[in-house]
Design an enzyme around this catalytic site. Structure first.
Site, mmCIF file in Angstrom:
data_model
loop_
_atom_site.group_PDB
_atom_site.id
_atom_site.type_symbol
_atom_site.label_atom_id
_atom_site.label_comp_id
_atom_site.label_asym_id
_atom_site.label_seq_id
_atom_site.Cartn_x
_atom_site.Cartn_y
_atom_site.Cartn_z
ATOM 1 N N ARG A 120 10.766 -14.511 29.308
ATOM 2 C CA ARG A 120 9.500 -15.237 29.312
ATOM 3 C C ARG A 120 8.624 -14.879 28.112
ATOM 4 N NH1 ARG A 120 8.334 -19.541 29.211
ATOM 5 N NH2 ARG A 120 9.894 -19.743 30.898
ATOM 6 N N LYS A 179 -10.135 -21.038 14.819
ATOM 7 C CA LYS A 179 -10.106 -21.339 16.257
ATOM 8 C C LYS A 179 -8.701 -21.069 16.794
ATOM 9 C CE LYS A 179 -13.767 -24.768 15.710
ATOM 10 N NZ LYS A 179 -14.139 -26.201 15.763
ATOM 11 N N LYS A 225 -22.379 -21.402 6.950
ATOM 12 C CA LYS A 225 -22.497 -22.452 7.958
ATOM 13 C C LYS A 225 -23.973 -22.802 8.176
ATOM 14 C CE LYS A 225 -19.207 -23.220 10.508
ATOM 15 N NZ LYS A 225 -18.208 -24.303 10.538
ATOM 16 N N GLU A 234 -21.159 -25.215 4.076
ATOM 17 C CA GLU A 234 -21.076 -26.395 4.934
ATOM 18 C C GLU A 234 -22.343 -27.223 4.777
ATOM 19 O OE1 GLU A 234 -19.913 -26.458 9.441
ATOM 20 O OE2 GLU A 234 -22.097 -26.260 9.301
ATOM 21 N N ASP A 241 -19.292 -31.760 6.923
ATOM 22 C CA ASP A 241 -19.187 -31.653 8.374
ATOM 23 C C ASP A 241 -19.533 -32.968 9.059
ATOM 24 O OD1 ASP A 241 -18.840 -30.264 10.857
ATOM 25 O OD2 ASP A 241 -21.026 -30.144 11.030
#
Length: 281
Positions: free
Chosen positions: A102, A137, A169, A199, A220
């Site tokens: 597994r 992410k 950001k 950004e 963005d």
């Protein structure tokens, strides 16, 4: 084929996954049902078509429990395979094979799913010149494996962490008081090998950013029309990265606006594992 990751980077993940699965008492089913010296030969077979990544994870899962086990890869990471294709064969102590099954399949399936989805995006933008890149992410603890899988699928890695590139950001901009000041501070801080990306969420911010010389500008959630305008405004002064809500249905049109790269969080945060099974032979 993609240059493989060294075992040194993979082993800690595999060992942690095995420890999680084996728990305090080990594989009680294998201990109860299988003789200690029994041998088992198996094949790793794809149930669906896709792109392979993570064969070393399956090998290390088995060889951690049985160092003398044999593992033969029949395809390489990055290979496109059809449903039913045999990816590898292995032979070893039966208890070890069953206990490692597994963990090996989880990692192999997850990474192959990332590679398969990445390849779909790369194929969708073929001929446009745009590159498909990943994001941060990623699954905690699996970042280097998932980013390797992106490369197996033909994609390109964005920054690996907070320490290898400056990415300003919206909240950084708010804290600094504006795009210009944020970029100015970043460029003053960065060494000669460190890129500075900022950004922006509109054409006015883009023009402000470009005046201060960032290496990369992230556009963005721009509309297609604004992406085309942004490409005209930039005139090659910075690499342009389109980001936000990119899907397989929209990525071609985004690429055709002339942006340089398209970042896709879904490559790692919304992927479905490729169905791969282990069959006794």
């Amino acid at each position: 084929m993609t240059e493989p990751l060294p075992d040194l980077l993979i082993e800690p993940v595999v060992r942690a996954a095995l420890a999680e699965d084996l728990g305090r008492a080990g594989d009680v089913t294998a201990l109860a049902c299988v003789e200690a010296d029994a041998r088992l030969s198996v094949a790793f077979a794809a149930r669906k078509a896709g792109v392979v990544s993570g064969l070393a994870c399956a090998r290390l899962a088995l060889q951690t429990l049985d160092p003398e086990a044999r593992f033969e890869t029949l395809v390489g990471d990055g290979a496109r395979i059809a449903a039913g294709a045999v990816l590898a064969r292995a032979e070893g102590n039966a208890r070890a094979v069953l206990s490692a099954e597994r963990t090996g399949l989880n990692l192999l399936g997850r990474m192959s799913g990332v590679a398969t989805l990445t390849r779909a995006y790369v194929d969708a933008v073929e001929g446009t010149g745009a590159r498909i890149v990943d994001t941060r992410k990623t699954t905690p603890g699996l970042r280097h494996l998932e980013k390797y899988a992106v490369r197996c699928g033909g994609g390109v890695n964005h920054r690996f962490g907070l320490d290898d590139a400056i990415l300003i950001k919206d909240n950084h901009i708010a804290a600094c008081g504006g795009v210009a000041e944020a970029v100015r501070r970043a460029k003053a801080f960065a060494g000669h090998l460190m890129k500075v990306e900022v950004e922006v969420d509109g054409l006015d911010q883009l023009e402000d950013a470009l005046r201060h010389g960032p290496d990369v500008v992230m556009l963005d959630n721009f509309s297609l029309a604004d992406l085309r305008t942004a490409v005209g405004l930039a005139k090659g002064r910075a690499v342009l990265e389109a980001s936000g809500g990119v899907t397989l249905e929209t990525v071609r049109a985004i690429a055709e606006t002339g942006v340089d790269v398209i970042s896709v969080g879904a490559l790692t945060h919304s992927v479905m594992s490729l169905d791969i099974g282990l069959d006794a032979i």
